[in-house]
Scaffold this active site. Structure first.
Site, PDB file in Angstrom:
ATOM      1  N   HIS A 107     -31.841  -1.043 -25.283  1.00  0.00           N
ATOM      2  CA  HIS A 107     -33.092  -1.209 -24.466  1.00  0.00           C
ATOM      3  C   HIS A 107     -33.692  -0.071 -24.855  1.00  0.00           C
ATOM      4  O   HIS A 107     -33.603   0.505 -25.944  1.00  0.00           O
ATOM      5  CB  HIS A 107     -33.056  -1.230 -22.983  1.00  0.00           C
ATOM      6  CG  HIS A 107     -32.404   0.192 -22.509  1.00  0.00           C
ATOM      7  ND1 HIS A 107     -30.985   0.519 -22.647  1.00  0.00           N
ATOM      8  CD2 HIS A 107     -33.027   1.262 -21.703  1.00  0.00           C
ATOM      9  CE1 HIS A 107     -30.837   1.746 -22.177  1.00  0.00           C
ATOM     10  NE2 HIS A 107     -31.939   2.345 -21.440  1.00  0.00           N
TER      11      HIS A 107
ATOM     12  N   HIS B 166     -35.618   2.348 -23.591  1.00  0.00           N
ATOM     13  CA  HIS B 166     -35.761   3.680 -23.049  1.00  0.00           C
ATOM     14  C   HIS B 166     -36.149   4.673 -23.920  1.00  0.00           C
ATOM     15  O   HIS B 166     -35.021   4.798 -24.970  1.00  0.00           O
ATOM     16  CB  HIS B 166     -34.673   3.943 -22.128  1.00  0.00           C
ATOM     17  CG  HIS B 166     -35.442   3.927 -20.580  1.00  0.00           C
ATOM     18  ND1 HIS B 166     -34.451   3.543 -19.475  1.00  0.00           N
ATOM     19  CD2 HIS B 166     -36.427   4.373 -20.029  1.00  0.00           C
ATOM     20  CE1 HIS B 166     -35.184   3.773 -18.275  1.00  0.00           C
ATOM     21  NE2 HIS B 166     -36.283   3.912 -18.713  1.00  0.00           N
TER      22      HIS B 166
ATOM     23  N   ASP C  91     -34.902   7.781 -24.431  1.00  0.00           N
ATOM     24  CA  ASP C  91     -33.635   8.563 -24.752  1.00  0.00           C
ATOM     25  C   ASP C  91     -32.549   7.980 -25.620  1.00  0.00           C
ATOM     26  O   ASP C  91     -31.794   8.205 -26.222  1.00  0.00           O
ATOM     27  CB  ASP C  91     -32.907   9.150 -23.329  1.00  0.00           C
ATOM     28  CG  ASP C  91     -32.377   7.968 -22.409  1.00  0.00           C
ATOM     29  OD1 ASP C  91     -33.265   6.897 -22.391  1.00  0.00           O
ATOM     30  OD2 ASP C  91     -31.380   7.954 -21.721  1.00  0.00           O
ATOM     31  N   HIS C  92     -32.715   6.394 -25.513  1.00  0.00           N
ATOM     32  CA  HIS C  92     -31.807   5.609 -26.304  1.00  0.00           C
ATOM     33  C   HIS C  92     -32.693   5.208 -27.842  1.00  0.00           C
ATOM     34  O   HIS C  92     -31.822   4.539 -28.387  1.00  0.00           O
ATOM     35  CB  HIS C  92     -31.766   4.115 -25.614  1.00  0.00           C
ATOM     36  CG  HIS C  92     -30.838   4.252 -24.435  1.00  0.00           C
ATOM     37  ND1 HIS C  92     -29.536   3.824 -24.337  1.00  0.00           N
ATOM     38  CD2 HIS C  92     -31.002   4.948 -23.202  1.00  0.00           C
ATOM     39  CE1 HIS C  92     -28.945   4.295 -23.324  1.00  0.00           C
ATOM     40  NE2 HIS C  92     -29.713   4.870 -22.607  1.00  0.00           N
TER      41      HIS C  92
ATOM     42  N   HIS D 276     -31.643  -3.801 -15.990  1.00  0.00           N
ATOM     43  CA  HIS D 276     -32.138  -2.353 -15.886  1.00  0.00           C
ATOM     44  C   HIS D 276     -33.337  -2.148 -15.249  1.00  0.00           C
ATOM     45  O   HIS D 276     -34.020  -1.319 -15.506  1.00  0.00           O
ATOM     46  CB  HIS D 276     -31.983  -1.758 -17.273  1.00  0.00           C
ATOM     47  CG  HIS D 276     -31.934  -0.264 -17.297  1.00  0.00           C
ATOM     48  ND1 HIS D 276     -31.178   0.478 -16.401  1.00  0.00           N
ATOM     49  CD2 HIS D 276     -32.397   0.558 -18.264  1.00  0.00           C
ATOM     50  CE1 HIS D 276     -31.396   1.734 -16.878  1.00  0.00           C
ATOM     51  NE2 HIS D 276     -31.913   1.881 -17.847  1.00  0.00           N
TER      52      HIS D 276
ATOM     53  N   HIS E 263     -22.954   8.635 -21.232  1.00  0.00           N
ATOM     54  CA  HIS E 263     -24.297   8.782 -20.665  1.00  0.00           C
ATOM     55  C   HIS E 263     -24.085   9.461 -19.113  1.00  0.00           C
ATOM     56  O   HIS E 263     -24.627   8.837 -18.227  1.00  0.00           O
ATOM     57  CB  HIS E 263     -24.905   7.304 -20.428  1.00  0.00           C
ATOM     58  CG  HIS E 263     -26.533   7.436 -20.161  1.00  0.00           C
ATOM     59  ND1 HIS E 263     -27.114   7.681 -18.882  1.00  0.00           N
ATOM     60  CD2 HIS E 263     -27.533   7.229 -20.884  1.00  0.00           C
ATOM     61  CE1 HIS E 263     -28.138   7.670 -18.965  1.00  0.00           C
ATOM     62  NE2 HIS E 263     -28.625   7.542 -19.932  1.00  0.00           N
TER      63      HIS E 263
END
Length: 279
Positions: A61, A63, A65-66, A153, A240
């Protein structure tokens, strides 16, 4: 055999000991980078993997942080690949991935121009091929097959999980999600399930609502373990960690998972490695 390395076990919260969310999967001589959290290339270097050696980047995805280091992965795979006619880097993710990659390359536009002007053997921007999926087979090369399915999510959507299969071994990478039937189906009978986890029992005690909000769309340790049990996987690999696991707490996290899952439970620091064999 499939080899899983937890490159980054951290979260959006900067941690001096944990890089951002990222997992390396090696199967049949192919190398897949799943998500691109901060510090991922440094962690990959620690296990002998460079950006130019990646078979594909897989994004669960979008986001921050990813994908924090996605731009660096794109540029570094280009400047460190010395092949005369390098194959395009494959990037596979949910809808929105192409727009994100385009924006990353635009942000590095001046840098790309500088390098083309400076180096005679760099005469075109980074060769990237983006493929967007929400379901189905996304990779089938030299014995390695990868398929995806939707995860949950929300309000982040769409999001996907990946199932990697090679020579009878299989590993599923869930990304951020709450329990959902599509993940159960994707993970059914897998050798390993790599799942993000949070401690809702701790997070709900924070005074800030913004912190509590993350409980809305992440699985607790017990929920991830229950998903592993329903799917009948062999090994649950947790990553995570929110909040970050403090040294000495590992058995506590394992015990929480063991209340729902009777199989092998793996967790650890960055660079923790798990082998997944045919079942």
């Amino acid at each position: 055999m499939i080899e899983i390395t937890l490159l980054g076990t951290g979260s959006p919260i900067p941690d001096p000991d944990r890089a951002g969310p990222s997992t390396l999967v090696r199967a049949g001589g192919q190398v897949f980078l799943v998500d691109c959290g901060r510090g991922v290339l440094q962690r990959a270097a620690a296990v002998g993997v460079g950006a130019a050696g990646l078979s594909a980047v897989l994004l669960t995805h979008l986001h921050s942080d990813h994908i924090a280091e996605l731009g660096d992965v794109l540029i570094t795979s280009w400047v460190t690949n010395f092949a005369a006619d390098p194959a395009p880097l494959q990037v596979i993710g949910p809808p929105g991935t192409a727009e994100t990659v385009e924006a990353m390359l635009k942000a590095f536009g001046r840098d790309i121009g500088y390098r083309i002007a400076h180096h005679a053997d760099l005469n075109a921007p980074p060769p990237i091929e983006v493929h967007e999926y929400t379901d189905g087979t996304v990779w089938d090369r030299d014995g390695v097959a990868i398929r995806v399915a939707p995860t949950d999510h929300r309000p982040v959507a769409p999001t996907i999980g990946f199932r990697v299969e090679f020579d009878g071994a299989s590993a599923v990478l869930a990304g951020g999600t709450v329990p959902c039937p599509s993940l159960d189906e994707l993970a059914a009978g897998a050798g390993a399930l790599v799942h993000t986890v949070i401690r809702k029992d701790i997070i709900t005690n924070f005074p800030q609502q913004r912190v509590k909000d993350i409980c809305d769309y992440h699985s607790s340790v017990q929920e991830a373990a229950a998903t592993a049990a329903r799917a009948g996987v062999g090994t649950l690999v947790m990553t995570h960690y929110v909040p970050a696991i403090i040294a000495g707490q590992e058995d506590q996290w394992r015990a929480l998972a063991a209340t729902e899952f009777g199989g092998r439970i793996e967790l650890g620091n960055d660079l923790h490695r798990v082998e997944v064999h045919a079942r």
